[in-house]
Write a protein that holds these residues in place. Structure first.
Motif, mmCIF file in Angstrom:
data_model
loop_
_atom_site.group_PDB
_atom_site.id
_atom_site.type_symbol
_atom_site.label_atom_id
_atom_site.label_comp_id
_atom_site.label_asym_id
_atom_site.label_seq_id
_atom_site.Cartn_x
_atom_site.Cartn_y
_atom_site.Cartn_z
ATOM 1 N N ARG A 128 0.856 -1.198 0.000
ATOM 2 C CA ARG A 128 0.000 0.000 0.000
ATOM 3 C C ARG A 128 0.887 1.241 0.000
ATOM 4 N NH1 ARG A 128 -3.913 0.446 3.514
ATOM 5 N NH2 ARG A 128 -3.863 -1.413 4.795
ATOM 6 N N LEU A 130 6.319 5.229 -0.511
ATOM 7 C CA LEU A 130 5.286 6.079 -1.140
ATOM 8 C C LEU A 130 5.853 6.739 -2.395
ATOM 9 C CD1 LEU A 130 2.484 7.540 -1.021
ATOM 10 C CD2 LEU A 130 3.624 9.348 0.278
ATOM 11 N N LEU A 178 5.945 9.638 -4.967
ATOM 12 C CA LEU A 178 5.565 11.046 -4.840
ATOM 13 C C LEU A 178 5.777 11.778 -6.157
ATOM 14 C CD1 LEU A 178 6.952 12.118 -1.346
ATOM 15 C CD2 LEU A 178 4.561 12.047 -2.072
ATOM 16 N N ALA A 201 4.167 14.668 -6.738
ATOM 17 C CA ALA A 201 3.958 16.095 -6.511
ATOM 18 C C ALA A 201 5.200 16.772 -5.918
ATOM 19 C CB ALA A 201 2.762 16.292 -5.587
ATOM 20 N N ARG A 230 -1.667 -4.555 3.444
ATOM 21 C CA ARG A 230 -3.042 -5.008 3.206
ATOM 22 C C ARG A 230 -3.105 -6.505 3.483
ATOM 23 N NH1 ARG A 230 -2.980 -0.963 -1.583
ATOM 24 N NH2 ARG A 230 -4.714 0.411 -1.054
ATOM 25 N N ASN A 285 -4.319 7.126 -8.776
ATOM 26 C CA ASN A 285 -5.005 5.831 -8.969
ATOM 27 C C ASN A 285 -5.759 5.781 -10.306
ATOM 28 O OD1 ASN A 285 -5.405 3.234 -7.982
ATOM 29 N ND2 ASN A 285 -7.269 3.758 -6.860
ATOM 30 N N ILE A 326 5.043 11.565 -15.606
ATOM 31 C CA ILE A 326 4.329 10.731 -14.618
ATOM 32 C C ILE A 326 3.529 9.637 -15.331
ATOM 33 C CG2 ILE A 326 2.592 10.750 -12.770
ATOM 34 C CD1 ILE A 326 5.028 12.256 -11.919
ATOM 35 N N ASP A 343 4.014 5.591 -14.642
ATOM 36 C CA ASP A 343 2.913 4.641 -14.385
ATOM 37 C C ASP A 343 3.034 3.389 -15.260
ATOM 38 O OD1 ASP A 343 1.554 6.039 -12.390
ATOM 39 O OD2 ASP A 343 0.129 6.983 -13.755
ATOM 40 N N ILE A 360 5.750 1.154 -14.011
ATOM 41 C CA ILE A 360 5.308 0.477 -12.783
ATOM 42 C C ILE A 360 4.516 -0.789 -13.146
ATOM 43 C CG2 ILE A 360 3.683 0.666 -10.843
ATOM 44 C CD1 ILE A 360 4.517 3.637 -10.611
#
Ligand SMILES: Cc1cc2nc3c(=O)[nH]c(=O)nc-3n(C[C@H](O)[C@H](O)[C@H](O)COP(=O)(O)O)c2cc1C
Length: 231
Positions: free
Chosen positions: A11, A95, A97, A99, A125, A158, A190, A194, A197
Motif C-alpha cells: 500500500r 510512497l 511522490l 507532486a 493489506r 489511482n 508521470i 505509471d 510500474i
C-alpha cells in the motif's frame, strides 16, 4: 514474502517513524536498486537523500530518479516499482511522490520522480479485496494471473492508465490515458512512470508463472507509448 506476493499486500504509506534507517539496511537497499532489472538499453540514475533535500517532511528517506526521455521515465517506474515491492517485503513503508520536487533547483529539468521510504507501523493489506481498482476486464483483454497482479499496480491519482495485450510470446502494457480531463494535470513523465510500474509487476507475475523474460522494451512515440515484454 517474495516481491510477487507483496504485490497483493502493498500500500502507499503516508505515516513514518522519522528515525533514520541503519547503515546496513540502506546499503542493502542501494545494492538492490543498483542490481535491479532495467528496461533494455536503460540504466536508472538515482540518488538517496534525506527529507531536507526534497523539502518534504513525510518520511526520513527518499530515492530520487532522474531522466529526460520517455524511455528514462518508463525505466524510473520500472526500477522503482521493484524497489517499492522490495521495501514493503522487508517490512518498511514506501510512497511514490509525483507532486514533490528536489530542493536543488538545478535538478529541475533532469528530475523525474521520487519514492519516499522508512520505518512504519502502518500494516500491509491483508488481501487483494482491500484494493480500490478497476475490474480486470477494464485493464486487460485477457483475464489471467498476470492481469490479476497488474490490476493492483499503484498509479498516480489511482488512474490506472494501462491496458494489457497478450500475443504469442509477448505481453504489451499500453498507455490508454484514463482519468478524463483530470489526466491533463499529470505531467507526461508521470504517465510514463505509471507504465513502467505496471510493466515491473507484469514481469514479476510472468516470472512467477515460470516464464523467462528475455526482453523488456520501451516502445512508442510522443502520444502512443508502452512496454513490450518478450517471454
Ligand atoms: C507515479 C505516482 C505518483 C504518485 N504521487 C503521489 C503524491 O504525490 N502524493 C500521494 O499522496 N500519493 C501519490 N501516489 C500514490 C497513489 O495515490 C497510490 O498509489 C494510488 O492511490 C493507489 O493506492 P495504493 O498505492 O495504496 O495501492 C503516487 C503514485 C504513483 C504511482
Amino acid at each position: 514474502m517474495t516481491p510477487y506476493e507483496t504485490v497483493f499486500q502493498r500500500r502507499s504509506v503516508r505515516k513514518y517513524d522519522m528515525t533514520p534507517l541503519d547503515a546496513d539496511t540502506l546499503d542493502k537497499l542501494e545494492v538492490f536498486v543498483a542490481a535491479a532489472r532495467n528496461i533494455d538499453g536503460q540504466k536508472l540514475r538515482f540518488k538517496f537523500v534525506p527529507a531536507a533535500a526534497v523539502g518534504d517532511n513525510r518520511a526520513p528517506h527518499y530515492i530520487l530518479a532522474y531522466g529526460n526521455s520517455s524511455a528514462e521515465y518508463i525505466n524510473a517506474g520500472f526500477v522503482l516499482q521493484q524497489t517499492d515491492l522490495y521495501l514493503q517485503s522487508v517490512g518498511l513503508g514506501s510512497l511514490w511522490l509525483g507532486a514533490a520536487k528536489p530542493s536543488d533547483v538545478n535538478e529541475k529539468d533532469d528530475f523525474c520522480i521520487m519514492l519516499a521510504f522508512g520505518k512504519t507501523d502502518v500494516p500491509l493489506r491483508t488481501s487483494a479485496n482491500d484494493f480500490k481498482r478497476l475490474p480486470i476486464s477494464d485493464i486487460s483483454e485477457t483475464e489471467n494471473k498476470i492481469a490479476e497482479a497488474v490490476r493492483l499496480a499503484p498509479s498516480a491519482v489511482n488512474f490506472q492508465p494501462w491496458k494489457l495485450r497478450f500475443e504469442k510470446g509477448k505481453i504489451f502494457v499500453d498507455y490508454v490515458g484514463r482519468g478524463g480531463v483530470l489526466k491533463l494535470v499529470l505531467k507526461k513523465k508521470i504517465q510514463r512512470v505509471d507504465i513502467g510500474i505496471a510493466a515491473a509487476i507484469a514481469v514479476a507475475a510472468a516470472e512467477e508463472e515460470g516464464k523467462t523474460v528475455s526482453s523488456v522494451k520501451a516502445v512508442g512515440d510522443a502520444k502512443t507509448f508502452g512496454v513490450e515484454i518478450s517471454v
